[in-house]
Enzyme design. Structure first.
Site, PDB file in Angstrom:
ATOM      1  N   LYS A  74       0.808  -1.214   0.000  1.00  0.00           N
ATOM      2  CA  LYS A  74       0.000   0.000   0.000  1.00  0.00           C
ATOM      3  C   LYS A  74       0.844   1.269   0.000  1.00  0.00           C
ATOM      4  O   LYS A  74       1.821   1.378   0.747  1.00  0.00           O
ATOM      5  CB  LYS A  74      -0.895   0.036   1.250  1.00  0.00           C
ATOM      6  CG  LYS A  74      -1.990  -1.015   1.269  1.00  0.00           C
ATOM      7  CD  LYS A  74      -2.852  -0.848   2.513  1.00  0.00           C
ATOM      8  CE  LYS A  74      -3.798  -2.012   2.738  1.00  0.00           C
ATOM      9  NZ  LYS A  74      -4.848  -2.105   1.712  1.00  0.00           N
ATOM     10  N   GLY A 228      -8.778  -8.404   4.771  1.00  0.00           N
ATOM     11  CA  GLY A 228      -7.743  -7.692   5.503  1.00  0.00           C
ATOM     12  C   GLY A 228      -7.525  -8.310   6.865  1.00  0.00           C
ATOM     13  O   GLY A 228      -6.761  -9.264   7.018  1.00  0.00           O
TER      14      GLY A 228
END
Ligand code: PLP
Length: 286
Positions: A74, A228
Site C-alpha cells: 500500500k 484484511g
C-alpha cells in the site's frame, strides 16, 4: 493494456493481508491468489491510531521472498514517491489505499507514470471511473476496513452494480448527462455501458470476515475479494483462510458454503458502525 491484463489474472481469487513471511506462507498454502504485505492490518491501525504510512520496504521484500504468488503493498493516496519506492523494490501491484492516512486531499497518484499496476478503492461508479481514468488497472470497493462489518462493502458493491444496471438500460443520448452527474469521463461511462461491467477487474474489500461474507460479495457480482483483518485476527487463521478461498471458488453452492463454514472458531471481533466515534476510512477528507 498489460497492466489491466495483470490484474485480470487475479479473477476469482482472494487477496489476503499479511504482516510477516509466516502469514504469507499460510495465505499461499490456503490458495490465496496474492498477498498484501503490510506492517499492521487495518484493525490494528484503527486500534493504535497515528499516521499510517507505507510499510518498511525490508518487510515487504521479506514477504516477497517467502512466496511465489504476487505481492501487493500500500501507498498513501496521492503519495507518488511511496509508489515509486514500491515499484523500485519489485513488488507486483500497488494499492493506493484510504486505509493509510491520505497524503494529498485533492489529487490521487497519476498512475499512468508507472509500469506497475495499481488497485484503487471506490464507493460508487463515478469514483471507480475517475480512478480508472487516472490509470488504475483494478478497482476494489472500499467498504470499511478493519471493522469486520460487511455493511459498507455491501453498500458500495450494490451502488456500483446498481448504477451499471441503470446505465445499461439508458438510451445512448442520456449517457452524456449521466456521465456529468456521476462526474466520470464520458468515454469510460460509454464503455461501461457497452461492456455491462467495469472495464477492469472489480474486487470487494473492507469488512469481509467470514466465508459467507466472501460468497456474498461474489454473488453480488464481484470478481474476487480482499480479506484484511478477517483471517489473521480470527481464532484459527489457517482454517479460516482455506475456508474463505473455498467459499469464493464455490460461491454459488450453499452446500459447500455450509461445509466450509463449520468449526472455524472465533471470527474477528467486529465494530458496530452505528457508533459515531468510529472513523469512516471510506469517506476520508471529503
Ligand atoms: N477517497 C479518499 C480516501 C479521498 O481522500 C479522496 C479525496 O481526496 C477521494 C476519495 C476523492 O476522490 P474523487 O476524485 O473520486 O472525488
Amino acid at each position: 493494456s498489460v497492466k489491466v491484463g495483470l490484474a485480470q489474472m487475479l479473477r476469482g481469487g482472494v487477496i489476503m493481508d499479511v504482516v510477516n513471511a509466516e502469514q504469507a506462507r499460510v495465505a499461499e498454502e490456503a490458495g490465496a491468489c496474492a498477498v498484501m504485505a503490510l506492517e499492521r492490518v487495518p484493525a490494528d491501525i484503527r486500534a493504535q491510531g497515528g499516521v499510517a504510512r507505507m510499510s518498511d520496504p525490508q518487510l515487504i521484500k521479506e514477504i516477497k521472498q517467502a512466496v511465489t504468488i504476487p505481492v501487493m503493498a500500500k501507498a498513501r493516496i496521492g503519495h507518488f514517491v511511496e509508489a515509486q519506492i514500491l515499484e523500485a523494490i519489485g513488488i507486483d501491484y500497488v494499492d493506493e489505499s484510504e486505509v493509510l492516512t491520505p497524503a494529498d486531499e485533492d489529487n490521487h497518484i497519476n498512475k499512468h507514470n508507472f509500469r506497475i499496476p495499481f488497485v484503487c478503492g471506490c464507493r460508487n461508479l463515478g469514483e471507480a471511473l475517475r480512478r480508472i481514468r487516472e490509470g488504475a488497472a483494478m478497482i476494489r470497493t472500499k467498504g470499511e476496513a478493519g471493522t469486520g462489518n460487511v455493511i459498507e462493502a455491501v453498500r458500495h458493491v450494490r451502488s456500483v452494480m446498481g448504477d451499471i444496471r441503470v446505465l445499461r438500460n439508458m438510451d445512448d443520448d442520456e449517457v452524456f448527462t449521466f456521465a456529468k452527474k456521476i462526474a466520470a469521463p464520458y468515454d469510460l461511462v460509454m464503455q461501461t455501458k457497452q461492456l455491462g461491467r467495469l472495464p477492469v477487474v472489480q474486487f470487494a474489500a473492507g469488512g469481509v470476515a467470514t466465508p459467507a461474507d466472501a460468497a456474498l460479495m461474489m454473488q453480488l457480482g464481484c470478481d474476487g475479494v480482499f480479506v484484511g483483518s478477517g483471517v489473521f485476527k480470527s481464532g484459527d487463521p489457517v482454517r479460516r483462510a482455506r475456508a474463505i478461498v473455498q467459499a469464493v471458488t464455490h460461491y454459488s453452492d450453499p452446500d459447500v458454503l455450509a461445509e466450509v463454514s463449520c468449526g472455524l472458531g472465533e471470527a474477528m471481533v467486529g465494530i458496530n458502525l452505528n457508533d459515531d466515534k468510529v472513523e469512516r476510512y471510506a469517506n476520508r477528507s471529503e
